[in-house]
Every structure is written in structure tokens, then in C-alpha cells.
Scaffold this motif. Structure first.
Motif, PDB file in Angstrom:
ATOM      1  N   LEU A  31      80.287 -27.414  71.110  1.00 23.69           N
ATOM      2  CA  LEU A  31      80.503 -27.773  72.934  1.00 23.69           C
ATOM      3  C   LEU A  31      80.116 -29.373  72.675  1.00 23.69           C
ATOM      4  O   LEU A  31      81.065 -29.706  73.934  1.00 23.69           O
ATOM      5  CB  LEU A  31      80.057 -26.635  73.695  1.00 23.69           C
ATOM      6  N   CYS A  32      79.186 -29.414  72.579  1.00 22.88           N
ATOM      7  CA  CYS A  32      78.628 -30.631  72.296  1.00 22.88           C
ATOM      8  C   CYS A  32      79.569 -32.421  72.083  1.00 22.88           C
ATOM      9  O   CYS A  32      79.658 -33.201  72.749  1.00 22.88           O
ATOM     10  CB  CYS A  32      77.315 -30.866  71.448  1.00 22.88           C
ATOM     11  N   GLU A  33      80.080 -31.593  71.754  1.00 26.00           N
ATOM     12  CA  GLU A  33      82.028 -32.791  71.410  1.00 26.00           C
ATOM     13  C   GLU A  33      82.265 -32.841  72.506  1.00 26.00           C
ATOM     14  O   GLU A  33      83.607 -34.330  72.295  1.00 26.00           O
ATOM     15  CB  GLU A  33      82.593 -32.269  69.641  1.00 26.00           C
ATOM     16  N   VAL A  34      82.427 -32.024  73.366  1.00 23.45           N
ATOM     17  CA  VAL A  34      83.057 -32.533  75.072  1.00 23.45           C
ATOM     18  C   VAL A  34      82.582 -32.212  75.964  1.00 23.45           C
ATOM     19  O   VAL A  34      83.534 -32.530  76.524  1.00 23.45           O
ATOM     20  CB  VAL A  34      84.471 -30.952  74.585  1.00 23.45           C
ATOM     21  N   ILE A  35      81.304 -31.607  75.860  1.00 18.44           N
ATOM     22  CA  ILE A  35      81.062 -30.922  76.809  1.00 18.44           C
ATOM     23  C   ILE A  35      80.398 -31.940  77.854  1.00 18.44           C
ATOM     24  O   ILE A  35      78.921 -32.244  76.826  1.00 18.44           O
ATOM     25  CB  ILE A  35      80.193 -29.807  77.505  1.00 18.44           C
ATOM     26  N   ASP A  36      80.080 -32.589  79.082  1.00 12.95           N
ATOM     27  CA  ASP A  36      79.006 -33.277  79.746  1.00 12.95           C
ATOM     28  C   ASP A  36      77.425 -32.832  80.231  1.00 12.95           C
ATOM     29  O   ASP A  36      76.540 -33.380  80.310  1.00 12.95           O
ATOM     30  CB  ASP A  36      80.013 -34.483  80.145  1.00 12.95           C
ATOM     31  N   ILE A  37      77.810 -32.134  81.019  1.00 11.39           N
ATOM     32  CA  ILE A  37      77.008 -30.876  81.845  1.00 11.39           C
ATOM     33  C   ILE A  37      76.715 -30.007  81.148  1.00 11.39           C
ATOM     34  O   ILE A  37      77.769 -28.895  81.133  1.00 11.39           O
ATOM     35  CB  ILE A  37      77.446 -31.345  83.528  1.00 11.39           C
ATOM     36  N   PHE A  38      75.306 -29.255  81.289  1.00 10.42           N
ATOM     37  CA  PHE A  38      75.414 -27.660  81.237  1.00 10.42           C
ATOM     38  C   PHE A  38      75.068 -27.301  82.335  1.00 10.42           C
ATOM     39  O   PHE A  38      73.292 -27.648  82.541  1.00 10.42           O
ATOM     40  CB  PHE A  38      74.506 -27.370  79.728  1.00 10.42           C
ATOM     41  N   SER A  39      75.157 -26.393  82.549  1.00 13.84           N
ATOM     42  CA  SER A  39      74.350 -25.492  83.890  1.00 13.84           C
ATOM     43  C   SER A  39      73.842 -23.856  83.407  1.00 13.84           C
ATOM     44  O   SER A  39      74.867 -23.866  83.301  1.00 13.84           O
ATOM     45  CB  SER A  39      74.735 -25.906  85.047  1.00 13.84           C
ATOM     46  N   ILE A  40      72.945 -24.381  83.221  1.00 16.74           N
ATOM     47  CA  ILE A  40      72.100 -22.966  82.270  1.00 16.74           C
ATOM     48  C   ILE A  40      71.971 -22.051  83.162  1.00 16.74           C
ATOM     49  O   ILE A  40      70.542 -22.056  84.030  1.00 16.74           O
ATOM     50  CB  ILE A  40      71.170 -23.356  81.674  1.00 16.74           C
ATOM     51  N   SER A  41      71.857 -20.610  83.254  1.00 16.76           N
ATOM     52  CA  SER A  41      71.361 -19.796  83.975  1.00 16.76           C
ATOM     53  C   SER A  41      70.743 -18.729  83.262  1.00 16.76           C
ATOM     54  O   SER A  41      71.330 -17.696  81.999  1.00 16.76           O
ATOM     55  CB  SER A  41      72.750 -18.315  84.155  1.00 16.76           C
ATOM     56  N   LEU A  42      69.150 -18.538  83.154  1.00 22.08           N
ATOM     57  CA  LEU A  42      68.550 -18.212  82.452  1.00 22.08           C
ATOM     58  C   LEU A  42      67.747 -17.289  83.324  1.00 22.08           C
ATOM     59  O   LEU A  42      67.443 -17.287  84.333  1.00 22.08           O
ATOM     60  CB  LEU A  42      67.068 -19.079  82.273  1.00 22.08           C
ATOM     61  N   LYS A  43      68.538 -16.179  82.968  1.00 16.58           N
ATOM     62  CA  LYS A  43      68.319 -15.134  83.177  1.00 16.58           C
ATOM     63  C   LYS A  43      66.359 -13.895  83.746  1.00 16.58           C
ATOM     64  O   LYS A  43      66.242 -13.695  84.472  1.00 16.58           O
ATOM     65  CB  LYS A  43      68.839 -13.495  82.985  1.00 16.58           C
ATOM     66  N   SER A  44      65.547 -14.449  82.726  1.00 13.76           N
ATOM     67  CA  SER A  44      64.290 -14.306  83.146  1.00 13.76           C
ATOM     68  C   SER A  44      63.156 -15.159  81.722  1.00 13.76           C
ATOM     69  O   SER A  44      64.394 -15.677  81.138  1.00 13.76           O
ATOM     70  CB  SER A  44      64.325 -12.331  83.097  1.00 13.76           C
ATOM     71  N   MET A  45      62.476 -15.323  81.591  1.00  7.46           N
ATOM     72  CA  MET A  45      61.667 -15.218  80.688  1.00  7.46           C
ATOM     73  C   MET A  45      61.033 -13.692  79.765  1.00  7.46           C
ATOM     74  O   MET A  45      59.758 -13.632  78.862  1.00  7.46           O
ATOM     75  CB  MET A  45      60.007 -16.419  81.097  1.00  7.46           C
TER      76      MET A  45
END
Ligand code: SF4
Length: 484
Positions: A182-196
Motif C-alpha cells: 500500500l505504501c507504494e500508492v497510498i498518501d493518507i492513512f486514516s486508522i480506526s483504532l478500536k481500543s488499546m
């Protein structure tokens, strides 16, 4: 036959998958998500969209999507990259997790996806749609783009060749091999972190925490724009301790400038026994994040709350003003410096898009027909699905209904002859009562209520019995089916 065992036409044609190994006994092992499913011949993996056909791994969802939809980048919990930018959202079918409270369960759980909900796109069509409308960002979103890996890679690569930006909105339960591609083509990552809490992940999401943290750190270390959001589910992951742990991890591993979003939950899927997250708990979570040292912490799915705005941490100037899904960068220079104190701020901006080349036919105002929709309860956005029988390209206009801005134009969307198109229209000020959608002759519209951001609705307004202001009707129907 029960719906969850039914074979749909969309599952029939396949596309070669990547990231797997074949075994001597005819099984294949998928390496796309950390679940590492071992799949017998003829069977599917946990996500139900990757299958073993003759000892080879194939995908069942290549190019198969819910309707592409024009939204704003704020829909994806991305506040520090091109504020207010229009995006083309692409959602697909399936998920490598199964969260009990999923807001997109009708598409993330492949067994519920019926043929009539599936649209077919090629990479070229997706990129062309963005280009002809002057949209600069393609967003891979909704259910979860991890399980759409091959189509995302092909399309995002093509999009990049045309100067477009790719956004990946995901729970990011993905292998490092997948994240690397993915790093080859994606510029922005919006990560949904569910919990720690690893136990919460296992019990409520059917995933694991550590691979999500590892993959998030991996893309951050490769210079990608990262924002972290967490849906605070009432009485499940919304304690002060949860907020502190999450804030500390972001600070320690990603740093103080990575935005953190605490997002309000609505009851859905198997989780309808609790109410929406109390706003005070979201506000307390934000206080804790700021106390810990996070510089930019926002609340999502709340309205009329200053915690949706961006302020300069040096001089306190309002730099981006937001209302719901609408943003105005009111205090940023073109180089993302504060207009008050001139300090550089961690925002990335895009140059204004070129004008689109569409040849739009004007229509006399008297010939327009109107659909009016009023907001109810916490539901403050709709998807407008257009279809055109007209022989020329037209524009659909959206105006404010009610309040001090009554009649103000908030959106203008082109619709090509013989085509379909979907876009979001949302509440833009606290006294708006709704929207008026103004349609040229030959252009028709269906409206779908959007229950909070990044939700892809599949029931039109006309199909919904307005029994609640917060729980999608389909979730109520699912509960009733389970009880019966
Ligand atoms: S993507 Fe994940 S859930 Fe789907 S088959 Fe591969 S390992 Fe299994």
C-alpha cells in the motif's frame, strides 16, 4: 435458503489474488491480513471475499463496489490534509474483522450483500470519474479497503499517474507485507483504532491489537500522512483509562502532531442495547489527550462543539473552522503557516483543482423540480443518488432549507446524460432545518439518510420508518429477526 448461505451472482466471477502461498494438500494460506486463513478448495476465508479455486487464491470482489460517492475529506476523519477537499469515496464488500457494533455491517459482512446493491467499476472508470469532476482525492473506505487489496492497488496506481491523491480509511488489521504494498500508492492513512485493550479486540472485533499498531507505525515511519480515530462505544471502550492509553501510544510512537479523533457511536448491528456515547465522555477523552500532550484532538459525529475546530497551538488563532462535514481553512496561509503568528503548522494543502471540462446545459429556474429533506434527531446528512435520463449534462443544486441562510446554495453537482452519481449533502449551520435538492428535467434523485460519518446507507428515506432518530432501521430489523 437463509440469506447468510445464499450464493449471489456477484460472487461468481473472480480475479487472481496476491499475497498467498499454496500448500501440497490443495489448501492455500492468505497473507493479506494477520488472520492468515488457511482455505480449503472451494471455500472462502473469514472475510468471505477471498476464495480457494483449484489451489489458487482469488478475490470475489475485484471492481465490485457500493456506489461511488462524492463526499468531503472530513467524512474520513482526516482534518490535516486538504481541509474541505472533495473526495470520491469507494467502498466494497467484506471485512477481515467483524465488530459487534459495526456501522457498515450491511456491506462489511459479505453474507448480507445482495446483487442489487453491487456496482461494477474498472480502475479507469474510477479515475475518469474523479478527473472529470475535478476531485483530487480518491478515498478507499466504508466496510474496509484491506480486503479490496488488488483493486485498490491497480486503481490507486493509475490515479497517481494522473496526479490524484489516495486516502485509505481502515481498521488496518493488515499484514506488514500488505502495508508495504500500500505504501507504494497510498498518501493518507486514516486508522480506526478500536481500543488499546487486546482482549477487547479479540472479543468485540474478532481481530488483534498488536498487528494494527505495527502496521500503523510502519506506514507512519515511511512518511505517510496518518490520523488516528477511535469510535468510543458506550460502556465498552469509553473510559478515561482507554483515552489515556490510546493518547500515550500515539504520543510515544507517532508524536504530538498526529491528530487524534474521538468519535461518537450510534447503536447499530448487534450493539443496540446501549445509547449513543454521551458527549461528556467524548469531551473528557479529549481533555485527557490534551493533558497527555496530543496537540490536535477532535471530536467526531458531534455538532455545535468547538472541539471540531483547529486552533494554532502557539497563538490560539482559529485556523480551520468546521461544522459537521464542512471545513473552511480560515487562518492558514497557502504554505500551511498560521496567519496569526506565522508559525508552520502540520497541515498539508492541495493546490486548487483545474476547472472541469464538462459542457453543462443551463436550465431555467422555473423548470427545476425540488426535493426537500428535513434533518431529524442526530441524522444530519443524506446521500443524494442521481440518475439522469436527460440528453445533456446538467447541474443539480443543493440549497439550505430554513434558518438565517435559507436558500443559500451549498453545492452544485454535475450529472452526465444517462449516468448515475451519488453525493453527500449535510447540515451546514446550527439553524439549518434541512436541504432542498433542485433537479433539472430528466434528472431523478433518491435520498438516503447517513447515520454519522463514513456510513454507507442502503435504505432510501422512503423505505425507512422513522421510529428512531439514531438507530438505522435496518439494525432494528436485524434485531427483530434475531429475536423471532
Ligand atoms: S484477507 Fe484476512 S480474512 Fe480474508 S482470507 Fe485473507 S487472511 Fe483471511
Amino acid at each position: 435458503m437463509p440469506k447468510d448461505q445464499q450464493q449471489w451472482s456477484w460472487q461468481q466471477d473472480t480475479h487472481p489474488a496476491v499475497l498467498y502461498s499454496s500448500r501440497p494438500d490443495g489448501t492455500v494460506q492468505c497473507h493479506l491480513s494477520p488472520r492468515n486463513c488457511v482455505i480449503r478448495p472451494g471455500a472462502v476465508g473469514f472475510c468471505r471475499v477471498r476464495a480457494n479455486r483449484g489451489g489458487e487464491l482469488v478475490t470475489l470482489n475485484y471492481g465490485k463496489s457500493v456506489a461511488m460517492t462524492e463526499e468531503t475529506i472530513e467524512t474520513e476523519a482526516v482534518y490535516h490534509y486538504a481541509p474541505g477537499a472533495r473526495i470520491l469515496s469507494m467502498g466494497n464488500i467484506g471485512c477481515m474483522m467483524n465488530c459487534d457494533y459495526c456501522h457498515n455491517w450491511q456491506t462489511s459482512q459479505a453474507r448480507f450483500v445482495e446483487d442489487q446493491s453491487v456496482h461494477y467499476y474498472t480502475p479507469e472508470q474510477v479515475v475518469q470519474s474523479a478527473l472529470e469532476r475535478g476531485i483530487q482525492v480518491i478515498s478507499w473506505t466504508y466496510n474496509d479497503p484491506v480486503v479490496w487489496h488488488e483493486f485498490v492497488l491497480d486503481t490507486a496506481r493509475l490515479a497517481r499517474e494522473h496526479g490524484l491523491v489516495n486516502l485509505f480509511k481502515s481498521a488496518f488489521y493488515i499484514s506488514l507485507e500488505g502495508a508495504k504494498e500500500l505504501c507504494e500508492v497510498i498518501d493518507i492513512f486514516s486508522i480506526s483504532l478500536k481500543s488499546m485493550d487486546p482482549t477487547f479486540y479479540k472479543r468485540v472485533t474478532k481481530g488483534q491489537l498488536q498487528p494494527v499498531l505495527d502496521a500503523t507505525a510502519y506506514v507512519f515511519d515511511r512518511g505517510k500522512h496518518v490520523e488516528v480515530s477511535s469510535l468510543l462505544v458506550t460502556d465498552a471502550n469509553d473510559t478515561e483509562g482507554d483515552a489515556r492509553k490510546l493518547s500515550r501510544w500515539v504520543l510515544d510512537r507517532l508524536g504530538p502532531d498526529v491528530p487524534v479523533h474521538f468519535v461518537r457511536f450510534h447503536p447499530d448491528y448487534k450493539y443496540t442495547h446501549v445509547d449513543r456515547t454521551p458527549v461528556e465522555r467524548l469531551e473528557r477523552a479529549r481533555e485527557i489527550a490534551l493533558e497527555e500532550g496530543v496537540r490536535y484532538c477532535y471530536l467526531g459525529n458531534v455538532y455545535d462543539n468547538e472541539a471540531t475546530n483547529s486552533y494554532c497551538p502557539h497563538c490560539g488563532l482559529l485556523v480551520v473552522e468546521r461544522y459537521g462535514l464542512i471545513a473552511s481553512p480560515v487562518g492558514l496561509t497557502g504554505e500551511a503557516h498560521c496567519q496569526g503568528c506565522a508559525k508552520p503548522l502540520p497541515f498539508r494543502l492541495l493546490a486548487a483543482p483545474d476547472n472541469t471540462a464538462l459542457d453543462i446545459l443551463d436550465v431555467d429556474a422555473a423548470d427545476l423540480h425540488h426535493i426537500e429533506h428535513e434533518w431529524r434527531g442526530d441524522v444530519k446528512a443524506v446521500h443524494v443518488e442521481l440518475s439522469s435520463e436527460a440528453s445533456a449534462a446538467h447541474e443539480v443544486t443543493v440549497r439550505v432549507l430554513g434558518g438565517a441562510s435559507h436558500g443559500r446554495e451549498v453545492k452544485r453537482v454535475p450529472i452526465l446524460p444517462g449516468s448515475q452519481y451519488r453525493f453527500i449533502a449535510c447540515k451546514s449551520a446550527s439553524d439549518d432545518r434541512g436541504v432542498s435538492v433542485q433537479l433539472p428535467p430528466g434528472v431523478h434523485a433518491n435520498l438516503y439518510e447517513v447515520y454519522d460519518r463514513a456510513h454507507f446507507p442502503i435504505s432510501t428515506v422512503l423505505e425507512i420508518q422513522h421510529s428512531s432518530d439514531a438507530v438505522p432501521e435496518a439494525a432494528i430489523r436485524l434485531q427483530e429477526t434475531r429475536r423471532a
